[in-house]
Design a protein around this motif. Sequence first.
Motif, PDB file in Angstrom:
ATOM      1  N   LEU B 848       0.836  -1.194   0.000  1.00 52.30           N
ATOM      2  CA  LEU B 848       0.000   0.000   0.000  1.00 52.30           C
ATOM      3  C   LEU B 848       0.875   1.250   0.000  1.00 52.30           C
ATOM      4  CD1 LEU B 848      -2.969   0.972   0.268  1.00 52.30           C
ATOM      5  CD2 LEU B 848      -2.600   1.063   2.704  1.00 52.30           C
ATOM      6  N   LEU B 849       1.935   1.207   0.820  1.00 49.99           N
ATOM      7  CA  LEU B 849       2.729   2.418   0.997  1.00 49.99           C
ATOM      8  C   LEU B 849       3.853   2.546  -0.036  1.00 49.99           C
ATOM      9  CD1 LEU B 849       2.886   2.440   4.874  1.00 49.99           C
ATOM     10  CD2 LEU B 849       1.460   3.828   3.385  1.00 49.99           C
ATOM     11  N   GLY B 850       4.357   1.395  -0.493  1.00 45.87           N
ATOM     12  CA  GLY B 850       5.544   1.407  -1.356  1.00 45.87           C
ATOM     13  C   GLY B 850       5.422   2.346  -2.535  1.00 45.87           C
ATOM     14  N   GLY B 851       4.342   2.169  -3.311  1.00 45.39           N
ATOM     15  CA  GLY B 851       4.160   2.978  -4.512  1.00 45.39           C
ATOM     16  C   GLY B 851       4.019   4.436  -4.172  1.00 45.39           C
ATOM     17  N   SER B 852       3.269   4.696  -3.091  1.00 47.98           N
ATOM     18  CA  SER B 852       3.023   6.084  -2.719  1.00 47.98           C
ATOM     19  C   SER B 852       4.331   6.771  -2.376  1.00 47.98           C
ATOM     20  CB  SER B 852       2.098   6.140  -1.510  1.00 47.98           C
ATOM     21  OG  SER B 852       1.104   5.174  -1.654  1.00 47.98           O
ATOM     22  N   VAL B 853       5.204   6.051  -1.644  1.00 44.01           N
ATOM     23  CA  VAL B 853       6.486   6.645  -1.265  1.00 44.01           C
ATOM     24  C   VAL B 853       7.256   7.024  -2.528  1.00 44.01           C
ATOM     25  CG1 VAL B 853       8.723   6.124  -0.230  1.00 44.01           C
ATOM     26  CG2 VAL B 853       6.617   5.482   0.951  1.00 44.01           C
ATOM     27  N   LEU B 854       7.190   6.139  -3.519  1.00 50.24           N
ATOM     28  CA  LEU B 854       7.883   6.391  -4.782  1.00 50.24           C
ATOM     29  C   LEU B 854       7.369   7.667  -5.446  1.00 50.24           C
ATOM     30  CD1 LEU B 854       9.954   4.320  -5.950  1.00 50.24           C
ATOM     31  CD2 LEU B 854       8.262   3.935  -7.746  1.00 50.24           C
ATOM     32  N   VAL B 855       6.042   7.776  -5.507  1.00 50.87           N
ATOM     33  CA  VAL B 855       5.430   8.958  -6.120  1.00 50.87           C
ATOM     34  C   VAL B 855       5.836  10.215  -5.359  1.00 50.87           C
ATOM     35  CG1 VAL B 855       3.248  10.099  -6.621  1.00 50.87           C
ATOM     36  CG2 VAL B 855       3.485   7.658  -6.997  1.00 50.87           C
ATOM     37  N   MET B 856       5.800  10.108  -4.034  1.00 49.34           N
ATOM     38  CA  MET B 856       6.143  11.255  -3.193  1.00 49.34           C
ATOM     39  C   MET B 856       7.600  11.664  -3.424  1.00 49.34           C
ATOM     40  SD  MET B 856       3.557  12.232  -1.655  1.00 49.34           S
ATOM     41  CE  MET B 856       2.038  11.878  -0.847  1.00 49.34           C
ATOM     42  N   LEU B 857       8.455  10.660  -3.499  1.00 49.89           N
ATOM     43  CA  LEU B 857       9.877  10.952  -3.707  1.00 49.89           C
ATOM     44  C   LEU B 857      10.075  11.713  -5.010  1.00 49.89           C
ATOM     45  CD1 LEU B 857      11.922   7.843  -2.545  1.00 49.89           C
ATOM     46  CD2 LEU B 857      11.974  10.195  -1.676  1.00 49.89           C
ATOM     47  N   LEU B 858       9.385  11.248  -6.033  1.00 54.72           N
ATOM     48  CA  LEU B 858       9.474  11.901  -7.336  1.00 54.72           C
ATOM     49  C   LEU B 858       9.054  13.366  -7.217  1.00 54.72           C
ATOM     50  CD1 LEU B 858      10.095  10.866 -10.239  1.00 54.72           C
ATOM     51  CD2 LEU B 858       7.632  10.878 -10.617  1.00 54.72           C
ATOM     52  N   ALA B 859       7.951  13.571  -6.511  1.00 56.89           N
ATOM     53  CA  ALA B 859       7.450  14.934  -6.340  1.00 56.89           C
ATOM     54  C   ALA B 859       8.450  15.777  -5.542  1.00 56.89           C
ATOM     55  CB  ALA B 859       6.095  14.898  -5.635  1.00 56.89           C
ATOM     56  N   PHE B 860       9.000  15.186  -4.457  1.00 58.45           N
ATOM     57  CA  PHE B 860       9.986  15.918  -3.637  1.00 58.45           C
ATOM     58  C   PHE B 860      11.170  16.327  -4.488  1.00 58.45           C
ATOM     59  CE2 PHE B 860       8.674  13.561   0.437  1.00 58.45           C
ATOM     60  CZ  PHE B 860       7.572  14.385   0.549  1.00 58.45           C
ATOM     61  N   LEU B 861      11.605  15.379  -5.289  1.00 57.60           N
ATOM     62  CA  LEU B 861      12.769  15.611  -6.124  1.00 57.60           C
ATOM     63  C   LEU B 861      12.538  16.828  -7.017  1.00 57.60           C
ATOM     64  CD1 LEU B 861      15.327  13.804  -6.336  1.00 57.60           C
ATOM     65  CD2 LEU B 861      14.453  13.128  -8.578  1.00 57.60           C
ATOM     66  N   MET B 862      11.325  16.875  -7.585  1.00 60.90           N
ATOM     67  CA  MET B 862      11.006  17.952  -8.498  1.00 60.90           C
ATOM     68  C   MET B 862      10.916  19.282  -7.780  1.00 60.90           C
ATOM     69  SD  MET B 862       8.347  16.589 -11.195  1.00 60.90           S
ATOM     70  CE  MET B 862       7.124  17.018 -10.013  1.00 60.90           C
ATOM     71  N   ILE B 863      10.139  19.275  -6.695  1.00 65.87           N
ATOM     72  CA  ILE B 863       9.977  20.521  -5.935  1.00 65.87           C
ATOM     73  C   ILE B 863      11.337  20.945  -5.401  1.00 65.87           C
ATOM     74  CG2 ILE B 863       8.827  21.590  -3.975  1.00 65.87           C
ATOM     75  CD1 ILE B 863       6.664  19.483  -4.204  1.00 65.87           C
ATOM     76  N   GLY B 864      12.052  19.967  -4.830  1.00 65.51           N
ATOM     77  CA  GLY B 864      13.338  20.256  -4.204  1.00 65.51           C
ATOM     78  C   GLY B 864      14.306  20.869  -5.201  1.00 65.51           C
ATOM     79  N   SER B 865      14.457  20.237  -6.355  1.00 62.49           N
ATOM     80  CA  SER B 865      15.464  20.715  -7.303  1.00 62.49           C
ATOM     81  C   SER B 865      15.143  22.139  -7.765  1.00 62.49           C
ATOM     82  CB  SER B 865      15.548  19.772  -8.498  1.00 62.49           C
ATOM     83  OG  SER B 865      14.345  19.818  -9.217  1.00 62.49           O
ATOM     84  N   GLN B 866      13.859  22.385  -8.026  1.00 60.43           N
ATOM     85  CA  GLN B 866      13.483  23.720  -8.491  1.00 60.43           C
ATOM     86  C   GLN B 866      13.691  24.767  -7.411  1.00 60.43           C
ATOM     87  OE1 GLN B 866      12.679  24.677 -11.567  1.00 60.43           O
ATOM     88  NE2 GLN B 866      13.122  22.583 -12.185  1.00 60.43           N
ATOM     89  N   THR B 867      13.273  24.440  -6.175  1.00 59.62           N
ATOM     90  CA  THR B 867      13.400  25.432  -5.103  1.00 59.62           C
ATOM     91  C   THR B 867      14.871  25.660  -4.775  1.00 59.62           C
ATOM     92  OG1 THR B 867      12.935  23.607  -3.605  1.00 59.62           O
ATOM     93  CG2 THR B 867      11.166  25.158  -4.015  1.00 59.62           C
ATOM     94  N   MET B 868      15.664  24.598  -4.812  1.00 62.53           N
ATOM     95  CA  MET B 868      17.098  24.743  -4.548  1.00 62.53           C
ATOM     96  C   MET B 868      17.701  25.718  -5.554  1.00 62.53           C
ATOM     97  SD  MET B 868      18.460  22.943  -2.096  1.00 62.53           S
ATOM     98  CE  MET B 868      20.013  22.125  -2.432  1.00 62.53           C
ATOM     99  N   LYS B 869      17.306  25.521  -6.808  1.00 64.85           N
ATOM    100  CA  LYS B 869      17.841  26.366  -7.864  1.00 64.85           C
ATOM    101  C   LYS B 869      17.499  27.827  -7.573  1.00 64.85           C
ATOM    102  CE  LYS B 869      16.692  26.496 -12.385  1.00 64.85           C
ATOM    103  NZ  LYS B 869      16.043  25.890 -13.544  1.00 64.85           N
ATOM    104  N   ALA B 870      16.248  28.025  -7.171  1.00 66.66           N
ATOM    105  CA  ALA B 870      15.801  29.391  -6.904  1.00 66.66           C
ATOM    106  C   ALA B 870      16.545  29.973  -5.698  1.00 66.66           C
ATOM    107  CB  ALA B 870      14.306  29.409  -6.656  1.00 66.66           C
ATOM    108  N   ALA B 871      16.713  29.134  -4.673  1.00 65.41           N
ATOM    109  CA  ALA B 871      17.326  29.630  -3.446  1.00 65.41           C
ATOM    110  C   ALA B 871      18.800  29.937  -3.663  1.00 65.41           C
ATOM    111  CB  ALA B 871      17.152  28.596  -2.332  1.00 65.41           C
ATOM    112  N   ARG B 872      19.420  29.271  -4.618  1.00 60.12           N
ATOM    113  CA  ARG B 872      20.850  29.476  -4.861  1.00 60.12           C
ATOM    114  C   ARG B 872      21.124  30.685  -5.746  1.00 60.12           C
ATOM    115  NH1 ARG B 872      22.756  23.602  -5.361  1.00 60.12           N
ATOM    116  NH2 ARG B 872      22.926  23.076  -3.161  1.00 60.12           N
ATOM    117  N   ASN B 873      20.068  31.240  -6.318  1.00 62.48           N
ATOM    118  CA  ASN B 873      20.238  32.384  -7.201  1.00 62.48           C
ATOM    119  C   ASN B 873      21.010  33.506  -6.523  1.00 62.48           C
ATOM    120  OD1 ASN B 873      19.399  32.246  -9.815  1.00 62.48           O
ATOM    121  ND2 ASN B 873      17.217  32.347  -9.270  1.00 62.48           N
ATOM    122  N   ASN B 874      21.758  34.225  -7.298  1.00 59.46           N
ATOM    123  CA  ASN B 874      22.434  35.394  -6.748  1.00 59.46           C
ATOM    124  C   ASN B 874      21.417  36.522  -6.650  1.00 59.46           C
ATOM    125  OD1 ASN B 874      23.932  37.577  -6.158  1.00 59.46           O
ATOM    126  ND2 ASN B 874      25.496  37.229  -7.744  1.00 59.46           N
TER     127      ASN B 874
END
Lengths: 110, 882
Positions: B848-874
Amino acid sequence: MKGTNLGEFEELVLLTIAALVQEAYSVAICDELEKHTGRVSKLGVVHTVLNRLEEKGLVKSRMGEATSARGGKRKRYYEVTQTGKIGLMRAKEVRDGLWNIIPTFNIEIA
Amino acid sequence: MKTNSKKESQENSHPPRWAQRFLAWYCRASLLEDLEGDLNEYFDRNLRMKGARYARMIYMIDVLKFFRSYTVRKPDFLNLQIHYLMIGSYVRTSRRSLVRNKLFSFINIIGLAVSMSVGLLVIAFLADVHAYDDFQEKKDRIYRVITHQQGGTGAGMDLASTSVKVGRKLRETIPGVEDLTIIRGGFSGDAQIGESTFPLEAKWADQSFFKVFTFPLVAGDPASALKEPYSLVLTQETAKKLFADADPMGQTVRFDTLDYMVTGIAKDVPHLSHLRFDALISFASADATNGKTDQYFYNWDSVWSNYVYLTLPEGESPAGVQRALDRLSAEENKTLRDQRVNVSLQPLKDVTLGNHMSNNIGPATSPLTVWTLVGLASVIILSACFNYTNLSIARSLRRSREVGMRKVMGAQKSHVLGQFMAESVIVALLALLISFVLYYLFLRKEFLTLGPDISELVTLDLSVRSVLCFVIFAVVTGLAAGFLPAMFLSKISAVTVMKDTSGLKIFKRVGLRKTLIVVQYTLSLIFIATTMIGYGQYKGFLNFDLGFTTENVLNIKLQGNDAAVLKKELAELPEVREISQSMMITSVGSAYGALMKYQPGDSAMVWQNMIDEHYLPVHKHNLLSGANFTLRPEKGKESEVIVNQQVLKRFNIAGQDAQKALGHFVTIDGQKLAIVGVLKDFHYGTVENKIEPVIFRYAGSQPRGYLNLKIASQDQDATLAKIENVWKKFDKIHPLDARFYDNQIEGAYSQFSIMLKMIGFVAVLAICIASLGLLGMVVFTIETRLNEISIRKVLGASETELVYLLCRGFLLLLAIAAVIALPLTYLFFDKIILTRFAYHQPIDLSDLLGGSVLVMLLAFLMIGSQTMKAARNNPAKVLKSN
């Protein structure tokens, strides 16, 4: 020339408009007709006739001022045009002419 | 109470709103205002004098009465013409806007294309299913006689087949039937032509066959081809196979000892026909063979292999014939004991897409399957539409100036609406091109190879109709996706936008956008959890402890051969450890019943298998008491039976004690047999069903049955090749039909694996689309908040804090989606799906949880990478450039 001839009900409506002078709008016309003829006049019928009279150029209309009554909607006031007046006069003349050639006309009171 | 009535009267003292809206909709603008006023005046008057109810009623009637030619608005031709003139401009601006925002265009078009390809598949599927039997000239008048058979107290069975008797009775005694044909399935034999032999399957059909159905003959007379006994009609393909290029008409074909004459050649049967055949044999032949030997052949309850089709005269309702059939059923059922057989008519168009029926003569599907497919496709398409809606509304800030400018130049609301709708339709049509390629090159083939049932049912060939449907579908999808953003943009007031865009109430729509994201992720999570749980359960079915072993058992279909010789040759192979025989293969869904009696007056159906003495050891069946068959009786002289525990329980034999039950006599199909062994319960059917009473009887030779080989070798392929060599020497006509038991069990659950593959595929798509949408939203949010981020950074915010700030909102949405989706899926499986299986494993929480964790991770990765990029901006760069 059928289009310019007045039907009986058209003539009545036209006369009512003339009689009401400044206050001639649809609901008032209905009420006035009812008062004089004793017959119930439906708004739908009167509305159609008014529309037709305006198309024929016998009446013209203008919108009144908005008031708080009628849900804030304006009234449409009607007024008989010159053509309308001529039409009414002609109708009256036709009748008067006919009345005049009737020799005697007794209503027997039973 | 008082407040209540007050509220009510307030509502009632108002004219009905729908009537007001209707009037405003249809009435010409020049007449509307005073007419509304007049009706209001009358309404008030009626309200005072006659009460609210009367007033409202009169208002409604008046509104309807005023719907007349002189009050009704004319269509606005000028407006339409402007739209027409502007189409060029719409296309141009749409193209510019698409090119300018590459990421968003990509997300929109790819998302729509992927989802629409699923839609195309479903449309093609529907088109095929609905086109079934369209070539039949009398398709509106053809009916099939179907049967409801009920033995004892059970729910009974719906059968597509019926009895020969009902066909005869219909023809002889019931008026109102134009033509009627009786068909019988299941002819199978080896056709001998000169020296060569071909296996051939055929159907029996009587002489009216070609009157009822439109199957044109290229040679032979349709009226008489199937009249005489031993006549044979071949399709062109079969004729070619049997006679190559020689003229088949008038030739003889020998089956066993009987000669059949070819009297007709039919055109090949179209794929979209529920009735398919390679060859037809005149029904008179069945009368002359089976009819003579089989007592049961013409009985009312002989409803298992015959099909009756009839045509009614044009314009005739089936009700009359149905009434006659009801009477006939009632009359005939009086002669039956312990069962009832009722017949009814089914229109031809319900044959392929009707409710489930056993003994179907051709491929069929159920409305449930169709609706499931439509549902899955809709979910995916909706998800992609949400992306479009979401991104377009989010980006409407960018285009508000354009809208403002257009409005200043004189565009009306409807023009702006039209422009944005046109834009979304253009996007959808672009997506259609891509989706068509996806569908035709990939999805279609994958779908057709999912299972033999599917390629049997549909071809998914392109037709004018289906292509037209594709285009309409794309336009509708475009309109659906573009509607909300177009409405939103068209409402923008020119003055506000030109003055100051910040006044735009764009963030009022945030609630809607968040809801759409939550819905998308909820659906994605439900799908992925369903796939994972379903897969866990499916694995569970395959590895289920059936009560006997199937490992390394190879089942060979004998196909009419005598086993003794083959057995001897196969036994010489070193890889073959032991060989047994059986009538059927258990646990794969097929079942054979027998009538069993113990105490007088108490008889019941039990399931049976005929086996030889090697069967129990080969399959390691567990004997609780007694022993294997010891006598080896000839056919028809059997005296022993082995039963399972459920038999003892059902008939209460010897107090259900396995030891004491030995030696008790039971009557099975009229033969008195002694119980010589009691088996531990095992699964005769699939795990959907509870274990029921099962018996094993002895049969030494069964040419229609199977050989069960216990294989010792690990190299399955090599062993199979050796066995095939032996078979080829032994039987030159039929190809070897050998399958490992484990594979057969897998085949029995193939419908689940097909279902899982489809849902899994949909899950992957849903996740991709939802992720794309989320990515778009994250990018957009960050873009609009870039200044804010920079200032925060200047003022001393750390990168972690910034990432947290930006992520927070999205993470909350994902959490909400998970909280909704996971319990829902769990309950759905626990309370609905799994209750249909008598035996199943508990739901594994990790599934039940396995797939959901995968989906969540994918979403985190996306949100994380974009926000990191923004936060690192000069920050200096960002602030300077603005």
